[in-house]
Scaffold this motif. Structure first.
Motif, PDB file in Angstrom:
ATOM      1  N   TYR A 434      42.297 111.316 -44.225  1.00  0.00           N
ATOM      2  CA  TYR A 434      42.729 112.399 -45.101  1.00  0.00           C
ATOM      3  C   TYR A 434      41.764 113.586 -45.014  1.00  0.00           C
ATOM      4  O   TYR A 434      42.188 114.758 -44.961  1.00  0.00           O
ATOM      5  CB  TYR A 434      42.819 111.898 -46.541  1.00  0.00           C
ATOM      6  N   ILE A 435      40.465 113.296 -45.001  1.00  0.00           N
ATOM      7  CA  ILE A 435      39.472 114.365 -44.894  1.00  0.00           C
ATOM      8  C   ILE A 435      39.646 115.128 -43.585  1.00  0.00           C
ATOM      9  O   ILE A 435      39.576 116.360 -43.536  1.00  0.00           O
ATOM     10  CB  ILE A 435      38.057 113.773 -45.002  1.00  0.00           C
ATOM     11  N   PHE A 436      39.928 114.381 -42.504  1.00  0.00           N
ATOM     12  CA  PHE A 436      40.143 115.015 -41.210  1.00  0.00           C
ATOM     13  C   PHE A 436      41.389 115.907 -41.235  1.00  0.00           C
ATOM     14  O   PHE A 436      41.383 117.026 -40.711  1.00  0.00           O
ATOM     15  CB  PHE A 436      40.281 113.938 -40.140  1.00  0.00           C
ATOM     16  N   ARG A 438      42.746 117.333 -43.868  1.00  0.00           N
ATOM     17  CA  ARG A 438      42.495 118.497 -44.718  1.00  0.00           C
ATOM     18  C   ARG A 438      41.685 119.558 -43.974  1.00  0.00           C
ATOM     19  O   ARG A 438      41.892 120.766 -44.166  1.00  0.00           O
ATOM     20  CB  ARG A 438      41.728 118.072 -45.982  1.00  0.00           C
ATOM     21  N   ARG A 439      40.763 119.139 -43.119  1.00  0.00           N
ATOM     22  CA  ARG A 439      39.990 120.097 -42.347  1.00  0.00           C
ATOM     23  C   ARG A 439      40.874 120.849 -41.362  1.00  0.00           C
ATOM     24  O   ARG A 439      40.689 122.038 -41.116  1.00  0.00           O
ATOM     25  CB  ARG A 439      38.873 119.390 -41.582  1.00  0.00           C
ATOM     26  N   GLY A 440      41.866 120.123 -40.825  1.00  0.00           N
ATOM     27  CA  GLY A 440      42.764 120.758 -39.868  1.00  0.00           C
ATOM     28  C   GLY A 440      43.775 121.659 -40.526  1.00  0.00           C
ATOM     29  O   GLY A 440      44.298 122.580 -39.888  1.00  0.00           O
ATOM     30  N   GLN A 441      44.069 121.390 -41.835  1.00  0.00           N
ATOM     31  CA  GLN A 441      45.048 122.202 -42.557  1.00  0.00           C
ATOM     32  C   GLN A 441      44.442 122.573 -43.920  1.00  0.00           C
ATOM     33  O   GLN A 441      44.827 122.019 -44.954  1.00  0.00           O
ATOM     34  CB  GLN A 441      46.352 121.423 -42.742  1.00  0.00           C
ATOM     35  N   PRO A 442      43.495 123.494 -43.959  1.00  0.00           N
ATOM     36  CA  PRO A 442      42.753 123.796 -45.193  1.00  0.00           C
ATOM     37  C   PRO A 442      43.619 124.353 -46.306  1.00  0.00           C
ATOM     38  O   PRO A 442      43.237 124.295 -47.465  1.00  0.00           O
ATOM     39  CB  PRO A 442      41.704 124.822 -44.729  1.00  0.00           C
ATOM     40  N   ASN A 443      44.748 124.905 -45.979  1.00  0.00           N
ATOM     41  CA  ASN A 443      45.585 125.491 -47.014  1.00  0.00           C
ATOM     42  C   ASN A 443      46.555 124.499 -47.629  1.00  0.00           C
ATOM     43  O   ASN A 443      47.305 124.844 -48.552  1.00  0.00           O
ATOM     44  CB  ASN A 443      46.387 126.668 -46.442  1.00  0.00           C
TER      45      ASN A 443
END
Length: 445
Positions: A434-436, A438-443
């Motif tokens: 999930y963290i990965f 979120r980093r790829g899709q910050p919005n």
């Protein structure tokens, strides 16, 4: 108006619950407890716990009628991280793995017939490969069927579910009405008080696994007509119907099989109690035919899993937590999500033994069941949460479900630490994923 109605949702709940559990779990429980009365109490407790979960989920579903079912409730109630963990875990543990298990079980029942028909072309050492090929064909067949649209899905699910329930009812009637039946077996047993707490715990774990699927119709909420009214009805009446059916089947076992006879059976026969019971009632030749019919009934569970699972993938794609192609609808169904799930199930089917996949998914399903009910406590605190259905006896109803679920998880972890730990790891590893993402899709939320 397009979409699923009450009966399709009810069929999905019943088909998701009525699987191999009722056909395999009563024998080992009876062999250990020696009490039909204790067996009936255990199955009744399992049904009431499933009903507690259904009551809770019915409130969530009527207040949040949207795509994704449990995934949406966990995501909105506990936060996006837990929603992601739940969604990805359900894709792997809750649907793909059980699809492989049911397909393999069904194909395995047919393997003697296949060897008889094609034995001169097959080497006995290739029997497992033969079973795997048949199971793969079954997964592909239902994946295609449920990719064709709502009308096709409804027709397939209704027909197979009616057949499955009819077979179990016929089994019960033949056993109870047979000339040699006797309900004296029900009372000729070790007193229920002699069953230890540890035995009760392990027995309830087996029974709860058989009741898995009580939440199935919630995944169709975004495609159901009048979900605020129909969803609670499908969940509650589905649970009640299956509980009644399970009690009837166990009563039929007591009409033909004494606890002493069950204890003397081999492990294989104890896990095929339906075939042994019908064999004593109407003869061994008909029992073989009936066993084949029972295996056909397992296709209802396979169909239900393949039908409901892709709705989670579809919802996650809309939330930006899954590739966008899975959110595309084709003929009002999430086509690419259905195909993705079918491919993942085939990987499970060919990557491990039946026992390995079963141990892996059993513990994981208990954890996911826990997460399904927890959000109700958070939504109840919100002023804007106005469900059309309210859970009876709140908060005792969800608390009872959660208490037994936690106890079951502890017992399972003690009994089978390796498989339970692997299943827990497969769930918890979703957090770094999930963290990965979120980093790829910050919005994204």
């Amino acid at each position: 108006m397009k979409g699923f109605g009450f009966w399709t949702g009810w069929f999905v709940v019943v088909a998701s619950m009525v699987g191999s559990g009722i056909l395999t779990n009563s024998g080992p429980i009876l062999a250990e407890s020696g009490s039909y009365f204790g067996l009936m109490v255990t199955w009744f407790i399992g049904g009431m716990l499933a009903l507690c979960g259904a009551f809770t989920l019915a409130e969530l579903a009527s207040g949040l009628p949207g795509r994704g079912g449990d995934y949406a409730y966990v995501r909105e109630g506990l936060g996006p991280a837990w929603g992601f963990v739940y969604g990805w875990s359900m894709v792997v543990v809750g649907f793909a793995a059980p699809i492989a298990l049911v397909a393999y079980t069904t194909a395995n029942y047919f393997s003697p017939l296949l060897l008889h028909a094609f034995g001169k072309y097959l080497n006995p050492v290739h029997e497992r490969e033969c079973v795997l090929i048949v199971a793969s064909v079954l997964i592909l067949k239902f994946t295609v069927s449920h990719s064709l649209g709502h009308e096709s899905s409804s027709r397939v699910q209704a027909g197979i579910t009616i057949f499955n329930v009819a077979i179990l009812i016929l089994l019960s009637v033949l056993c109870i009405a047979s000339p040699g039946s006797s309900f004296e077996h029900f009372w000729q047993a070790r007193p229920i008080a002699q069953t230890s707490p540890t035995q009760w715990g392990s027995h309830i774990i087996l029974v709860l696994y058989a009741y898995t699927g009580w939440n199935a119709s919630a995944y169709l909420s975004g495609e159901m007509r009048d979900p605020a009214r129909n969803l609670p009805r499908t969940l509650i009446w589905g649970c009640l119907a299956v509980t009644g059916l399970y009690l009837l089947v166990n009563l039929a076992y007591s009409a033909t099989l004494s606890p002493e006879l069950i204890a003397a059976l081999s492990t294989t026969d104890q896990e095929r109690l339906a075939e042994v019971s019908i064999g004593l009632a109407v003869g061994p030749h008909f029992a073989k035919i009936f066993s084949a019919l029972i295996s056909l009934g397992l296709l209802a569970s396979l169909s239900a899993f393949i039908m409901t699972g892709p709705r989670i993938v579809h919802a996650m794609a809309h939330d930006g937590l899954f590739p966008k192609f899975a959110g595309i609808l084709h003929g009002h169904v999430p086509l690419f999500a259905i195909l993705f799930q079918g491919g993942l199930a085939l990987i499970f089917l060919w990557s491990g033994s039946f026992e390995q996949v079963l141990d892996f998914t059993g513990f994981g399903l208990a954890v996911l069941g826990l997460l399904t009910v927890v959000p109700i406590f958070f939504f109840r605190r919100r002023d804007n949460f106005r469900p059309a259905f309210r859970t009876p006896f709140y908060p005792f109803t969800p608390m009872l479900f959660l208490t037994v679920s936690v106890a079951s998880l502890i017992l399972a972890l003690v009994e089978k630490p390796l498989s339970s730990a692997l299943s827990l790891l497969a769930i918890l590893i979703a957090f770094p994923i999930y963290i990965f993402v979120r980093r790829g899709q910050p919005n994204q939320p």
